[in-house]
Design an enzyme around this catalytic site. Structure first.
Site: not given
Lengths: 375, 348
Positions: A143, A243, A294
């Protein structure tokens, strides 16, 4: 991972009096296992004409597939991102301890680190089958460091990188050989990311989008290049906007390659995401949901200060923050807690069981058992 | 023939299951002595299978020394298709009991040489010593197994094309899509079932009433192949009230009367035995539980201890649970009390 030699001669194990998950439902069925593989009992009966060699009564409990954790940074004091001398025993310790959480396979995760750390640690964590010694290692999850500065979360700023002109070579130089790597999380808005994504995909490495400020278009393009996963949805990415839904919009995007299912990790520890957000994601795209922990090295330890890679982390109850800030830094909820929390949040059909792990099996072998269940 | 009429589907299924259970237990199957059972599929025998599984799970019935031969199987349907008869038998019966997989015989509808498969099946039945009890159902067109109207009444196991009536009846298992229903099947012949030492036909539901009428009140006719069993020495038809709707009142009254007569005879015989021997004998008073073999005038031993449990449980309709006990005195008291209740109901 498991060999098939002599499978026909292996003992047939029948788990009776249990409920198993099939077709999205819990059914009252028996589970048949032989040589580490699940059997079709009808085939066994009509073709091989055999019955079970051994029966185990499950006491009416639920038999679920072993949990797979694709994002776990360490636990029980072990930090996968630390370049210690004996990384292997640290991984083995975590592998053994997470059995009690019901996890049977996992991807040890390395957070953003300097190249030296990768060169030292990555070769020391090979892919390994699970067994009585611990959960299986499916491959590493890297990661970072090719992630966004704005959305770095608890990753150290100093070690973030971007792709230079020779993007894939840059990646190889940072990580070293990729044989043990299974997942790479990166931000697709970085320059040259598409060739990297394509190259990683052709090598069979899963590319995950995360710690990014990409908009929906950039995320869709990344999926066309080969990305298939989203790292901890909602966290470390632009919030959903009507949007421009950003990476979150991938869940319902109609501009993805046909037949491709986009998967997304979610940390259901009660802190990283609001249950309402969990439900929205689940209802929008239930087939892609993957629960991850995690988890950080503080998992299984008490409150206080711990490390995560190059950062210091403060733990208080079920939350962990970068020391002195309000930035969430991983989680310390074990996988079975995440599963239970997810159950509450999303209102599955609740059966008598409260989903407390009673026993963990790998390849049909009992590898962990709760105290109460021990005879 | 015997015609046993029960009030509803559940009681009919229970009667049939108990009959099979009793037959197996009386036979005393063992290592060198297997009980051969012929088995049907479809919706009618489901209740019967459930009851048999219940008796097995309660420890009263073992299928370890039982060999089964199924009547039929579709041709061309993969063995693991959810509607294949292999899947039906596995899910509804075999997976719940302790039968040896080598003793569960079902025709293979995907064999390379279908006729050879049929001949081999006949041979297996012969090698097993013939069938002791063949359980079957009846189609709405009066067929037994897939011996459609027009099948020879002396036929053996063979390939048959299914009649439209059968295909329509089976469409419900294939999402109502007629094109998905198999059109051919392998089936035991009428002659094969006639060779069995005893035959039990289960018929429930109003939609089977006309077929039952044709089978037992009209002549032997290859258009209604179940009628062939009028010529079998030991056939029992087990049905519910709805299935008798097309029969003559005279027929129904006659056979219902027979049952009462059976009960009374058994009660008195048992009472005498009780008083003389004080053995742990239980008599059952619900009409469905009397197993008296009138043809051979034998008292079928529904007296074996395991059956105590079945019979007690259904006597709950008459008595309370409190009386359940293995103590001989309590059993005798139980019997006397239930006897009184039955006498009252019979005389009123």
């Amino acid at each position: 991972m498991r060999g098939g030699q002599g499978a026909a001669e292996a003992r047939v194990l029948q788990f009776t009096n249990c409920r198993i998950l099939r077709g999205g439902k819990l059914l009252r069925e028996d589970l048949w296992v032989r040589g580490g593989r699940i059997l079709d009992p009808e085939k066994l009966f009509f073709e091989e004409r055999r019955v079970a060699d051994e029966r185990r009564d499950c006491g009416g409990r639920i038999l679920a597939p072993g949990f797979i954790d694709v994002q776990i940074n360490g636990g029980f004091g072990v930090d996968f991102s630390q370049a210690t001398e004996d990384v292997g025993s640290g991984v083995a310790l975590v592998a053994r301890r997470i059995l009690s959480h019901g996890v049977t396979s996992f991807c040890p995760t390395l957070v953003t680190s300097p190249p030296e750390v990768y060169h030292k640690v990555v070769p020391q964590i090979p892919v390994k089958s699970g067994g009585p010694h611990g959960a299986g290692v499916l491959g590493l999850h890297l990661e970072g460091p090719f992630i966004s500065r704005e959305k770095r979360g608890a990753h150290p700023e100093a070690h973030l990188r971007s792709f230079e002109a020779n993007a894939f070579q840059d990646l190889l130089a940072t990580y070293g050989p990729l044989d043990n790597v299974r997942i790479v999380t990166l931000a697709p808005e970085l320059g040259h990311s598409h060739e990297v994504i394509r190259e990683l995909t052709t090598r069979g490495i899963c590319v995950s989008l995360g710690h990014s400020v990409a908009d929906l278009r950039a995320a869709e393009d990344a999926v066309w290049s080969g990305a298939t996963f989203i790292t901890h949805l909602f966290n470390a990415m632009l919030p959903f906007h009507h949007r421009d839904p950003g990476i979150v919009g991938l869940l319902t995007s109609d501009r993805l390659p046909a037949g491709r299912c986009i998967f997304y990790g979610m940390i259901a520890d009660g802190t990283h995401t609001n249950p309402a957000a969990l439900r929205i994601a689940h209802r929008a795209h239930p087939q892609g949901l993957v629960l991850v922990t995690d988890a950080i090295p503080a998992l299984g330890l008490g409150n206080g200060r711990h490390t995560l890679g190059q950062q210091e982390v403060e733990v208080d109850g079920l939350t962990a923050y970068v020391a002195g800030t309000k930035t969430l830094s991983g989680s310390i909820a074990p996988m079975d807690v995440c599963v239970r929390h997810f159950l509450q949040a999303t209102d599955f059909v609740v059966l008598d069981d409260s989903l407390h792990v009673q026993a963990t099996y790998i390849s049909g072998e009992l590898v962990w058992q709760a105290e109460a269940a021990r005879q | 023939m015997r015609l046993v009429i029960l009030d509803n589907y559940d009681l009919a299924s229970e009667w049939a299951a108990k009959y099979i259970c009793n037959r197996i237990i009386q036979f005393k199957p063992g290592q060198d002595r297997y009980f051969t059972l012929g088995l049907p599929t479809g919706s009618t025998p489901l209740g019967c299978y459930k009851k048999l599984i219940e008796y097995h799970k309660n420890g009263h019935l073992s299928f370890k020394y039982v060999k089964t031969f199924n009547m039929d199987e579709y041709v061309g349907l993969p063995r693991n298709h959810p509607e294949s008869y292999h899947s039906y038998m596995w899910n509804n019966f075999f997976k719940h009991i302790d039968i040896d997989p080598n003793n569960a015989h079902i025709l293979d509808g995907n064999a390379a040489d279908l006729q050879a498969e049929c001949d081999a099946f006949e041979k297996k039945i012969k090698e097993a010593g013939g069938i002791d009890l063949f359980v079957g159902g009846i189609g709405p067109d009066g067929h037994i197994a897939f011996n459609e109207p027009g099948s020879s009444l002396v036929s053996r196991t063979r390939l048959k094309t299914l009649a439209m009536d059968t295909i329509l009846a089976n469409a419900k298992y294939f999402d109502g899509d007629l094109s998905k229903v198999p059109t051919m099947a392998l089936t035991v012949g009428v002659g094969t079932v006639m060779d069995a030492r005893e035959v039990m036909i289960l018929i429930t539901g109003a939609h089977k009433a006309f077929a039952l009428y044709k089978a037992i009140e009209e002549g032997v006719n290859h258009m209604w192949t179940v009628s062939a069993f009028q010529q079998h020495p030991r056939t029992i038809f087990v049905c519910d009230e709805d299935a008798t709707l097309e029969l003559r009142v005279k027929t129904v009254k006659y056979f219902k009367g027979c049952q009462t007569w059976h009960n009374l005879t058994l009660i008195f015989t048992n009472l005498i035995l009780l008083l003389i021997t004080r053995s742990t004998v239980v008599m059952t008073l619900m009409p469905m539980e009397i197993f008296m073999d009138l043809e051979n005038n034998k008292l079928v031993s529904s007296l074996s201890l395991p059956l105590l449990f079945h019979q007690r449980r259904s006597c709950h309709q008459v008595m309370q649970d409190n009386f359940f006990s293995q103590h001989p005195t309590q059993i005798i008291i139980h019997n006397l009390l239930t006897l009184t209740v039955l006498m009252k109901s019979l005389l009123c």
